[in-house]
Design a protein around this motif. Structure first.
Motif: not given
Ligand code: CU
Length: 497
Positions: A244-246, A345-354
Protein backbone atom coordinates in the motif's frame (compact mmCIF):
# COMPACT_ATOMS: atom_id res chain seq x y z
CA UNK A 1 13.97 -0.04 -7.58
CA UNK A 2 11.36 2.49 -6.57
CA UNK A 3 9.12 1.39 -9.41
CA UNK A 4 8.42 -2.31 -9.78
CA UNK A 5 8.62 -2.03 -13.52
CA UNK A 6 12.12 -1.85 -14.92
CA UNK A 7 13.06 -0.86 -18.38
CA UNK A 8 15.96 -2.40 -20.24
CA UNK A 9 19.27 -0.63 -19.89
CA UNK A 10 21.97 -0.30 -22.40
CA UNK A 11 25.27 -1.03 -20.71
CA UNK A 12 27.13 -2.46 -23.67
CA UNK A 13 29.11 0.60 -24.68
CA UNK A 14 31.72 0.19 -21.95
CA UNK A 15 32.72 -3.36 -22.88
CA UNK A 16 32.79 -2.40 -26.55
CA UNK A 17 35.17 0.43 -25.73
CA UNK A 18 37.52 -1.83 -23.79
CA UNK A 19 37.77 -4.35 -26.62
CA UNK A 20 38.50 -1.57 -29.11
CA UNK A 21 41.34 -0.18 -26.97
CA UNK A 22 43.07 -3.56 -26.89
CA UNK A 23 42.77 -4.05 -30.63
CA UNK A 24 44.29 -0.65 -31.40
CA UNK A 25 47.25 -0.68 -29.05
CA UNK A 26 48.86 -4.03 -29.85
CA UNK A 27 50.48 -6.37 -27.35
CA UNK A 28 53.74 -4.49 -26.63
CA UNK A 29 52.34 -1.01 -26.26
CA UNK A 30 49.51 -2.38 -24.15
CA UNK A 31 52.04 -3.98 -21.81
CA UNK A 32 53.99 -0.70 -21.49
CA UNK A 33 50.81 1.24 -20.95
CA UNK A 34 49.72 -1.14 -18.23
CA UNK A 35 53.04 -0.72 -16.41
CA UNK A 36 53.28 3.03 -16.69
CA UNK A 37 49.66 3.95 -16.19
CA UNK A 38 47.88 1.34 -14.07
CA UNK A 39 45.05 3.78 -13.43
CA UNK A 40 44.06 3.78 -17.10
CA UNK A 41 41.69 0.86 -16.74
CA UNK A 42 38.45 0.73 -18.69
CA UNK A 43 35.34 1.70 -16.82
CA UNK A 44 33.37 -1.16 -15.27
CA UNK A 45 29.99 -2.33 -16.51
CA UNK A 46 28.57 -1.68 -13.06
CA UNK A 47 29.68 -0.09 -9.83
CA UNK A 48 28.21 -1.33 -6.57
CA UNK A 49 28.73 0.52 -3.31
CA UNK A 50 28.07 -1.30 -0.04
CA UNK A 51 26.98 1.31 2.47
CA UNK A 52 24.79 1.84 5.49
CA UNK A 53 21.82 3.97 4.46
CA UNK A 54 18.28 4.76 5.51
CA UNK A 55 15.61 2.83 3.61
CA UNK A 56 12.09 4.24 3.61
CA UNK A 57 9.79 1.23 3.61
CA UNK A 58 6.69 3.41 4.07
CA UNK A 59 6.16 7.14 4.64
CA UNK A 60 7.97 8.02 7.88
CA UNK A 61 8.98 4.38 8.40
CA UNK A 62 12.68 4.34 7.91
CA UNK A 63 15.00 1.45 8.66
CA UNK A 64 18.78 1.61 8.67
CA UNK A 65 20.22 -1.06 6.43
CA UNK A 66 23.38 -2.04 4.64
CA UNK A 67 22.46 -1.58 0.98
CA UNK A 68 23.89 -1.58 -2.51
CA UNK A 69 24.07 1.97 -3.88
CA UNK A 70 21.84 3.34 -1.12
CA UNK A 71 18.74 1.57 -2.34
CA UNK A 72 16.73 -1.52 -1.57
CA UNK A 73 16.64 -3.77 -3.44
CA UNK A 74 20.04 -3.26 -5.02
CA UNK A 75 19.95 -2.13 -8.66
CA UNK A 76 18.84 -4.64 -11.28
CA UNK A 77 22.00 -5.71 -13.11
CA UNK A 78 21.51 -6.90 -16.67
CA UNK A 79 24.21 -8.91 -18.35
CA UNK A 80 24.50 -10.62 -21.70
CA UNK A 81 25.13 -14.34 -21.63
CA UNK A 82 28.72 -15.09 -22.58
CA UNK A 83 29.86 -11.44 -22.72
CA UNK A 84 32.59 -10.71 -20.12
CA UNK A 85 31.68 -8.09 -17.54
CA UNK A 86 33.58 -6.07 -14.94
CA UNK A 87 32.08 -4.85 -11.69
CA UNK A 88 33.64 -2.48 -9.18
CA UNK A 89 32.57 -3.32 -5.64
CA UNK A 90 33.22 -0.57 -3.12
CA UNK A 91 32.81 -1.29 0.55
CA UNK A 92 32.07 1.84 2.56
CA UNK A 93 31.35 -0.10 5.75
CA UNK A 94 33.67 -0.99 8.63
CA UNK A 95 33.50 -4.74 7.95
CA UNK A 96 35.05 -6.81 5.16
CA UNK A 97 32.34 -7.98 2.76
CA UNK A 98 31.60 -10.82 0.35
CA UNK A 99 29.30 -10.29 -2.63
CA UNK A 100 28.00 -13.60 -3.91
CA UNK A 101 26.75 -14.03 -7.50
CA UNK A 102 24.03 -16.52 -6.72
CA UNK A 103 23.26 -19.09 -9.41
CA UNK A 104 26.19 -18.32 -11.71
CA UNK A 105 28.80 -20.80 -12.92
CA UNK A 106 31.86 -18.67 -12.22
CA UNK A 107 35.31 -19.20 -10.62
CA UNK A 108 35.99 -19.22 -6.88
CA UNK A 109 37.96 -15.96 -6.86
CA UNK A 110 34.84 -14.01 -7.86
CA UNK A 111 31.99 -16.23 -6.59
CA UNK A 112 31.86 -14.32 -3.31
CA UNK A 113 32.26 -16.88 -0.54
CA UNK A 114 35.17 -16.73 1.91
CA UNK A 115 34.86 -20.49 2.44
CA UNK A 116 35.79 -21.00 -1.23
CA UNK A 117 38.71 -18.59 -0.89
CA UNK A 118 37.18 -15.52 -2.56
CA UNK A 119 39.13 -12.48 -1.29
CA UNK A 120 37.08 -10.10 0.84
CA UNK A 121 36.18 -6.62 -0.34
CA UNK A 122 38.11 -4.86 2.43
CA UNK A 123 36.41 -2.42 4.79
CA UNK A 124 36.64 1.04 3.17
CA UNK A 125 38.26 -0.59 0.17
CA UNK A 126 37.24 -1.92 -3.22
CA UNK A 127 37.69 -4.87 -5.58
CA UNK A 128 37.21 -4.94 -9.31
CA UNK A 129 36.05 -8.34 -10.42
CA UNK A 130 35.54 -9.72 -13.91
CA UNK A 131 33.70 -12.80 -15.05
CA UNK A 132 31.62 -14.09 -17.91
CA UNK A 133 27.99 -14.17 -16.74
CA UNK A 134 26.36 -17.59 -17.12
CA UNK A 135 23.93 -19.27 -17.37
CA UNK A 136 21.22 -17.04 -18.84
CA UNK A 137 18.21 -16.23 -16.71
CA UNK A 138 17.13 -14.72 -13.43
CA UNK A 139 19.95 -14.72 -10.85
CA UNK A 140 20.77 -12.43 -7.94
CA UNK A 141 23.53 -11.05 -5.78
CA UNK A 142 23.74 -10.85 -2.02
CA UNK A 143 26.19 -10.70 0.84
CA UNK A 144 27.75 -13.96 1.92
CA UNK A 145 28.91 -12.79 5.34
CA UNK A 146 28.09 -14.86 8.37
CA UNK A 147 25.66 -13.06 10.67
CA UNK A 148 25.61 -15.45 13.62
CA UNK A 149 23.78 -13.71 16.47
CA UNK A 150 24.04 -10.27 14.81
CA UNK A 151 20.70 -9.40 13.22
CA UNK A 152 22.18 -6.32 11.49
CA UNK A 153 24.62 -8.47 9.54
CA UNK A 154 24.45 -10.98 6.70
CA UNK A 155 21.27 -11.15 4.68
CA UNK A 156 19.15 -9.82 7.57
CA UNK A 157 19.98 -6.34 6.28
CA UNK A 158 19.49 -4.90 2.79
CA UNK A 159 22.19 -6.58 0.72
CA UNK A 160 20.07 -8.22 -1.98
CA UNK A 161 19.70 -7.29 -5.63
CA UNK A 162 18.38 -8.95 -8.81
CA UNK A 163 20.45 -10.02 -11.82
CA UNK A 164 19.14 -10.84 -15.26
CA UNK A 165 21.42 -12.52 -17.76
CA UNK A 166 19.89 -12.10 -21.16
CA UNK A 167 19.92 -15.25 -23.26
CA UNK A 168 21.41 -15.19 -26.75
CA UNK A 169 17.88 -15.64 -28.05
CA UNK A 170 14.75 -14.90 -26.10
CA UNK A 171 11.24 -16.24 -26.66
CA UNK A 172 9.73 -13.01 -25.34
CA UNK A 173 6.06 -13.97 -25.38
CA UNK A 174 5.04 -11.25 -22.94
CA UNK A 175 4.26 -7.54 -22.95
CA UNK A 176 6.34 -6.44 -20.02
CA UNK A 177 8.59 -7.65 -17.22
CA UNK A 178 8.20 -6.87 -13.53
CA UNK A 179 10.87 -7.77 -10.98
CA UNK A 180 9.70 -8.41 -7.41
CA UNK A 181 12.04 -8.83 -4.44
CA UNK A 182 10.40 -10.13 -1.26
CA UNK A 183 12.18 -9.17 1.95
CA UNK A 184 11.47 -8.63 5.64
CA UNK A 185 12.93 -5.98 7.92
CA UNK A 186 13.09 -5.54 11.68
CA UNK A 187 14.32 -8.99 12.74
CA UNK A 188 14.12 -10.17 16.35
CA UNK A 189 14.92 -13.47 18.03
CA UNK A 190 12.21 -15.68 19.44
CA UNK A 191 12.18 -19.11 21.08
CA UNK A 192 10.73 -21.95 19.09
CA UNK A 193 7.09 -21.84 18.13
CA UNK A 194 7.40 -23.39 14.70
CA UNK A 195 5.14 -21.81 12.15
CA UNK A 196 2.83 -24.04 10.20
CA UNK A 197 4.65 -24.71 6.96
CA UNK A 198 2.62 -27.61 5.72
CA UNK A 199 2.29 -26.64 2.06
CA UNK A 200 4.46 -29.19 0.28
CA UNK A 201 3.12 -32.28 -1.40
CA UNK A 202 3.03 -35.05 -0.46
CA UNK A 203 2.32 -34.31 3.19
CA UNK A 204 3.68 -37.75 4.11
CA UNK A 205 7.00 -38.12 5.91
CA UNK A 206 9.75 -40.69 5.89
CA UNK A 207 9.13 -42.67 9.09
CA UNK A 208 12.76 -43.40 9.97
CA UNK A 209 13.71 -39.73 9.60
CA UNK A 210 10.73 -38.63 11.63
CA UNK A 211 11.40 -40.97 14.53
CA UNK A 212 15.11 -40.01 14.60
CA UNK A 213 14.29 -36.30 14.60
CA UNK A 214 11.46 -36.52 17.09
CA UNK A 215 13.40 -38.62 19.59
CA UNK A 216 16.43 -36.26 19.42
CA UNK A 217 14.10 -33.32 20.09
CA UNK A 218 12.37 -35.10 22.96
CA UNK A 219 15.69 -36.01 24.56
CA UNK A 220 16.84 -32.39 24.35
CA UNK A 221 13.66 -30.98 25.89
CA UNK A 222 13.76 -33.68 28.61
CA UNK A 223 17.21 -32.38 29.60
CA UNK A 224 15.57 -29.00 30.23
CA UNK A 225 16.79 -27.34 27.01
CA UNK A 226 14.54 -24.60 25.61
CA UNK A 227 13.70 -24.56 21.91
CA UNK A 228 16.52 -23.05 19.82
CA UNK A 229 16.26 -19.45 18.65
CA UNK A 230 14.17 -18.56 15.61
CA UNK A 231 13.89 -15.16 13.90
CA UNK A 232 10.72 -13.12 13.40
CA UNK A 233 10.20 -9.74 11.70
CA UNK A 234 8.08 -6.64 12.22
CA UNK A 235 8.02 -5.33 8.63
CA UNK A 236 7.41 -7.09 5.33
CA UNK A 237 8.10 -5.57 1.92
CA UNK A 238 8.02 -6.13 -1.81
CA UNK A 239 10.66 -4.08 -3.63
CA UNK A 240 11.41 -2.40 -0.32
CA UNK A 241 7.92 -1.02 0.28
CA UNK A 242 5.21 -2.10 2.68
CA UNK A 243 1.94 -3.10 0.99
CA UNK A 244 0.00 0.00 0.00
CA UNK A 245 3.00 2.32 0.26
CA UNK A 246 4.77 1.65 -3.01
CA UNK A 247 3.80 2.37 -6.59
CA UNK A 248 1.12 -0.07 -7.76
CA UNK A 249 1.84 -2.33 -10.71
CA UNK A 250 -0.33 -0.65 -13.33
CA UNK A 251 -1.67 -3.06 -15.94
CA UNK A 252 -4.10 -3.12 -18.83
CA UNK A 253 -6.63 -5.81 -19.58
CA UNK A 254 -5.22 -8.39 -21.97
CA UNK A 255 -1.58 -7.72 -21.08
CA UNK A 256 0.77 -10.60 -20.43
CA UNK A 257 3.03 -9.63 -17.55
CA UNK A 258 6.14 -11.65 -16.83
CA UNK A 259 6.91 -11.57 -13.10
CA UNK A 260 10.41 -12.38 -11.94
CA UNK A 261 10.00 -13.11 -8.23
CA UNK A 262 12.97 -13.41 -5.86
CA UNK A 263 12.67 -14.50 -2.26
CA UNK A 264 15.37 -12.26 -0.77
CA UNK A 265 14.56 -13.25 2.80
CA UNK A 266 17.31 -14.30 5.17
CA UNK A 267 15.19 -16.99 6.76
CA UNK A 268 11.58 -17.15 5.55
CA UNK A 269 9.69 -19.21 3.01
CA UNK A 270 7.26 -17.00 1.10
CA UNK A 271 4.10 -17.47 -0.94
CA UNK A 272 2.35 -15.24 -3.45
CA UNK A 273 -1.12 -15.18 -4.98
CA UNK A 274 -3.09 -12.71 -7.10
CA UNK A 275 -6.86 -13.03 -6.61
CA UNK A 276 -8.70 -14.09 -9.76
CA UNK A 277 -5.49 -14.82 -11.68
CA UNK A 278 -3.19 -17.76 -12.26
CA UNK A 279 0.54 -17.89 -12.83
CA UNK A 280 1.95 -19.68 -15.81
CA UNK A 281 5.28 -20.73 -14.36
CA UNK A 282 7.95 -20.72 -17.05
CA UNK A 283 11.23 -20.79 -15.10
CA UNK A 284 12.54 -21.94 -11.73
CA UNK A 285 15.70 -20.24 -10.42
CA UNK A 286 15.97 -18.58 -13.83
CA UNK A 287 16.04 -21.83 -15.82
CA UNK A 288 13.15 -22.59 -18.22
CA UNK A 289 11.11 -25.56 -16.99
CA UNK A 290 10.25 -28.47 -19.32
CA UNK A 291 6.55 -28.19 -18.53
CA UNK A 292 5.32 -24.61 -18.03
CA UNK A 293 2.17 -25.13 -15.95
CA UNK A 294 -0.50 -22.89 -14.44
CA UNK A 295 -0.66 -22.58 -10.66
CA UNK A 296 -2.78 -20.40 -8.35
CA UNK A 297 0.02 -19.86 -5.81
CA UNK A 298 3.79 -19.51 -5.91
CA UNK A 299 5.95 -20.84 -3.07
CA UNK A 300 9.58 -19.86 -2.71
CA UNK A 301 12.17 -20.93 -0.18
CA UNK A 302 14.88 -18.40 0.68
CA UNK A 303 16.90 -17.54 -2.46
CA UNK A 304 14.53 -19.33 -4.83
CA UNK A 305 13.32 -17.46 -7.92
CA UNK A 306 10.24 -17.99 -10.02
CA UNK A 307 9.47 -16.46 -13.42
CA UNK A 308 5.77 -16.64 -14.26
CA UNK A 309 3.46 -14.99 -16.77
CA UNK A 310 0.10 -13.62 -15.66
CA UNK A 311 -2.55 -12.93 -18.26
CA UNK A 312 -4.30 -9.82 -17.00
CA UNK A 313 -7.92 -10.79 -17.56
CA UNK A 314 -9.70 -9.93 -14.33
CA UNK A 315 -10.00 -6.14 -14.00
CA UNK A 316 -9.95 -4.56 -10.57
CA UNK A 317 -7.54 -3.39 -7.91
CA UNK A 318 -5.94 -6.43 -6.33
CA UNK A 319 -3.38 -7.37 -3.72
CA UNK A 320 -0.61 -9.57 -5.04
CA UNK A 321 0.33 -10.89 -1.63
CA UNK A 322 1.55 -13.56 0.73
CA UNK A 323 -0.95 -16.19 1.87
CA UNK A 324 0.03 -15.66 5.52
CA UNK A 325 -2.54 -13.10 6.72
CA UNK A 326 -0.29 -11.74 9.44
CA UNK A 327 2.67 -11.21 7.11
CA UNK A 328 0.46 -9.62 4.44
CA UNK A 329 -1.14 -7.31 7.01
CA UNK A 330 2.38 -6.28 7.99
CA UNK A 331 3.29 -5.46 4.42
CA UNK A 332 4.05 -8.54 2.31
CA UNK A 333 2.18 -7.57 -0.81
CA UNK A 334 1.96 -5.12 -3.71
CA UNK A 335 -1.09 -3.59 -5.41
CA UNK A 336 -1.96 -4.55 -8.99
CA UNK A 337 -4.18 -1.91 -10.53
CA UNK A 338 -5.96 -2.22 -13.88
CA UNK A 339 -6.35 0.89 -16.00
CA UNK A 340 -9.84 2.25 -15.43
CA UNK A 341 -10.28 0.47 -12.09
CA UNK A 342 -10.34 2.25 -8.75
CA UNK A 343 -11.06 1.53 -5.10
CA UNK A 344 -9.53 -0.28 -2.18
CA UNK A 345 -7.22 -3.16 -3.16
CA UNK A 346 -8.95 -6.50 -2.70
CA UNK A 347 -7.55 -9.76 -1.32
CA UNK A 348 -9.20 -13.14 -1.67
CA UNK A 349 -7.50 -16.25 -0.34
CA UNK A 350 -6.89 -18.82 -3.10
CA UNK A 351 -8.36 -22.33 -2.84
CA UNK A 352 -6.23 -24.89 -0.95
CA UNK A 353 -3.21 -25.82 -3.01
CA UNK A 354 -0.12 -27.91 -2.41
CA UNK A 355 3.23 -27.06 -3.94
CA UNK A 356 5.33 -29.55 -5.85
CA UNK A 357 8.11 -29.08 -8.36
CA UNK A 358 6.77 -32.21 -10.11
CA UNK A 359 4.11 -30.13 -11.88
CA UNK A 360 6.84 -28.51 -14.00
CA UNK A 361 8.83 -31.66 -14.73
CA UNK A 362 9.17 -33.67 -17.89
CA UNK A 363 6.46 -36.34 -17.74
CA UNK A 364 7.47 -39.99 -17.32
CA UNK A 365 10.91 -38.96 -16.20
CA UNK A 366 13.72 -41.41 -15.74
CA UNK A 367 17.15 -40.00 -15.01
CA UNK A 368 20.33 -41.59 -16.28
CA UNK A 369 22.28 -43.22 -13.45
CA UNK A 370 25.00 -41.01 -11.92
CA UNK A 371 28.68 -41.93 -11.75
CA UNK A 372 28.54 -41.70 -7.98
CA UNK A 373 25.99 -41.09 -5.23
CA UNK A 374 26.80 -38.98 -2.18
CA UNK A 375 24.68 -39.61 0.89
CA UNK A 376 23.83 -36.70 3.17
CA UNK A 377 21.88 -36.77 6.42
CA UNK A 378 20.75 -33.40 7.80
CA UNK A 379 20.15 -33.17 11.56
CA UNK A 380 19.36 -30.58 14.19
CA UNK A 381 20.91 -30.49 17.65
CA UNK A 382 18.33 -28.41 19.50
CA UNK A 383 19.66 -25.20 21.13
CA UNK A 384 23.14 -26.79 21.34
CA UNK A 385 25.21 -23.70 20.48
CA UNK A 386 24.59 -20.85 22.95
CA UNK A 387 20.86 -21.29 22.55
CA UNK A 388 21.02 -21.64 18.76
CA UNK A 389 20.19 -24.88 17.01
CA UNK A 390 23.33 -26.55 15.75
CA UNK A 391 23.05 -28.19 12.35
CA UNK A 392 24.97 -31.15 11.03
CA UNK A 393 25.55 -32.89 7.71
CA UNK A 394 26.46 -36.53 8.32
CA UNK A 395 27.07 -35.65 11.98
CA UNK A 396 29.50 -32.81 11.25
CA UNK A 397 28.90 -29.08 11.88
CA UNK A 398 30.77 -26.72 9.58
CA UNK A 399 33.25 -24.65 11.63
CA UNK A 400 32.11 -21.06 12.23
CA UNK A 401 35.37 -19.50 11.05
CA UNK A 402 34.52 -17.88 7.70
CA UNK A 403 37.81 -19.16 6.37
CA UNK A 404 38.86 -21.97 4.08
CA UNK A 405 38.78 -25.39 5.73
CA UNK A 406 39.49 -28.76 4.11
CA UNK A 407 36.69 -30.00 1.88
CA UNK A 408 34.62 -32.97 2.98
CA UNK A 409 33.53 -34.27 -0.43
CA UNK A 410 35.88 -34.81 -3.35
CA UNK A 411 34.80 -34.58 -6.97
CA UNK A 412 36.36 -35.57 -10.24
CA UNK A 413 35.86 -33.24 -13.16
CA UNK A 414 33.43 -34.52 -15.75
CA UNK A 415 31.59 -36.93 -13.46
CA UNK A 416 27.89 -36.74 -12.72
CA UNK A 417 27.11 -36.87 -9.01
CA UNK A 418 23.87 -37.61 -7.24
CA UNK A 419 23.23 -36.01 -3.85
CA UNK A 420 20.79 -38.05 -1.79
CA UNK A 421 19.69 -35.64 0.92
CA UNK A 422 17.76 -36.94 3.91
CA UNK A 423 16.30 -34.43 6.35
CA UNK A 424 15.83 -35.70 9.90
CA UNK A 425 14.43 -32.36 11.10
CA UNK A 426 10.92 -30.98 10.81
CA UNK A 427 12.18 -27.76 9.19
CA UNK A 428 12.10 -27.16 5.43
CA UNK A 429 15.62 -26.45 4.19
CA UNK A 430 16.27 -24.45 1.01
CA UNK A 431 19.50 -26.17 0.00
CA UNK A 432 21.94 -24.29 -2.25
CA UNK A 433 24.94 -25.44 -4.29
CA UNK A 434 27.39 -22.78 -5.40
CA UNK A 435 28.82 -22.39 -8.92
CA UNK A 436 26.79 -25.29 -10.37
CA UNK A 437 23.18 -26.06 -11.23
CA UNK A 438 21.57 -29.34 -10.31
CA UNK A 439 18.73 -31.36 -11.78
CA UNK A 440 15.86 -32.54 -9.60
CA UNK A 441 15.77 -36.34 -9.76
CA UNK A 442 13.46 -37.31 -6.92
CA UNK A 443 11.53 -35.05 -4.59
CA UNK A 444 9.17 -36.27 -1.87
CA UNK A 445 9.17 -39.74 -3.44
CA UNK A 446 8.30 -38.50 -6.94
CA UNK A 447 10.79 -39.00 -9.79
CA UNK A 448 11.34 -36.01 -12.08
CA UNK A 449 13.63 -34.71 -14.80
CA UNK A 450 14.51 -31.61 -16.73
CA UNK A 451 14.21 -29.13 -13.84
CA UNK A 452 17.49 -27.30 -13.28
CA UNK A 453 17.87 -25.30 -10.09
CA UNK A 454 20.42 -23.94 -7.66
CA UNK A 455 18.19 -24.05 -4.56
CA UNK A 456 15.76 -26.81 -3.65
CA UNK A 457 13.41 -27.00 -0.70
CA UNK A 458 13.92 -30.24 1.22
CA UNK A 459 10.75 -30.80 3.25
CA UNK A 460 10.60 -31.81 6.91
CA UNK A 461 11.47 -35.53 7.30
CA UNK A 462 11.70 -35.80 3.52
CA UNK A 463 14.24 -37.08 1.03
CA UNK A 464 15.40 -35.29 -2.11
CA UNK A 465 17.80 -36.39 -4.83
CA UNK A 466 19.54 -34.04 -7.23
CA UNK A 467 22.24 -34.63 -9.86
CA UNK A 468 24.97 -32.27 -10.94
CA UNK A 469 27.82 -32.38 -13.39
CA UNK A 470 31.22 -31.59 -11.89
CA UNK A 471 32.24 -29.12 -14.58
CA UNK A 472 33.47 -26.07 -12.67
CA UNK A 473 36.68 -26.95 -10.76
CA UNK A 474 37.49 -25.35 -7.44
CA UNK A 475 36.10 -25.28 -3.92
CA UNK A 476 32.33 -25.40 -4.03
CA UNK A 477 30.15 -24.45 -1.10
CA UNK A 478 26.96 -26.33 -0.30
CA UNK A 479 24.64 -25.03 2.37
CA UNK A 480 21.17 -24.41 3.64
CA UNK A 481 20.22 -20.87 2.57
CA UNK A 482 18.31 -20.19 5.79
CA UNK A 483 20.75 -17.77 7.43
CA UNK A 484 20.30 -19.18 10.94
CA UNK A 485 20.94 -22.68 9.68
CA UNK A 486 23.98 -21.92 7.49
CA UNK A 487 25.53 -19.76 10.21
CA UNK A 488 25.26 -22.56 12.76
CA UNK A 489 26.83 -25.49 11.00
CA UNK A 490 24.64 -26.27 7.97
CA UNK A 491 27.38 -26.05 5.30
CA UNK A 492 29.93 -28.26 3.68
CA UNK A 493 32.55 -28.00 0.94
CA UNK A 494 33.27 -29.95 -2.21
CA UNK A 495 36.61 -29.83 -3.94
CA UNK A 496 37.94 -31.28 -7.18
CA UNK A 497 40.72 -33.84 -7.04
CU1 CU B 1 17.98 -24.99 6.76
Amino acid sequence: MSSPSVSRRNFLQTTGLAAGAVALSGANSLHVAALSAPQATPSPDYTLRIQTTPVEIAPKRIVSAVTYNGQFPGPLLRFKEGRPAAIDIHNDTDSPEQLHWHGQHIPTDVDGAAEEGTPYVPAHGMRRISFTPSPAGFRFYHTHNRAGANLFAGQYSGQVGPVFIEPKSSPGDYDREVFLVLKEFGPTFSRGGDMDMNFLTPPTRVKSLESAGESAMKASLAKGMPHGFEVGYDSFTINGRILGHGEPIRVKQGQRVLFHVLNGSATEIRSLALPGHTFQLIALDGNPVPNPAKVPVLWLGTAERISAIVQMNHPGVWILGDLADDDRHHGMGIVVEYAGSAGKPQWLAPPPFRWSYARFSQPAAAAAPPDETIEMLFAKDNAAHEGFNLWTINGVSFPMTEGVVPATFHLQQGKRYRLRMRNSSDDIHPIHLHRHSFELIRWGGVPMAGILKDVVMVGGYQEVEVDFLADNPGLTLFHCHQQLHMDFGFMTLFDYV
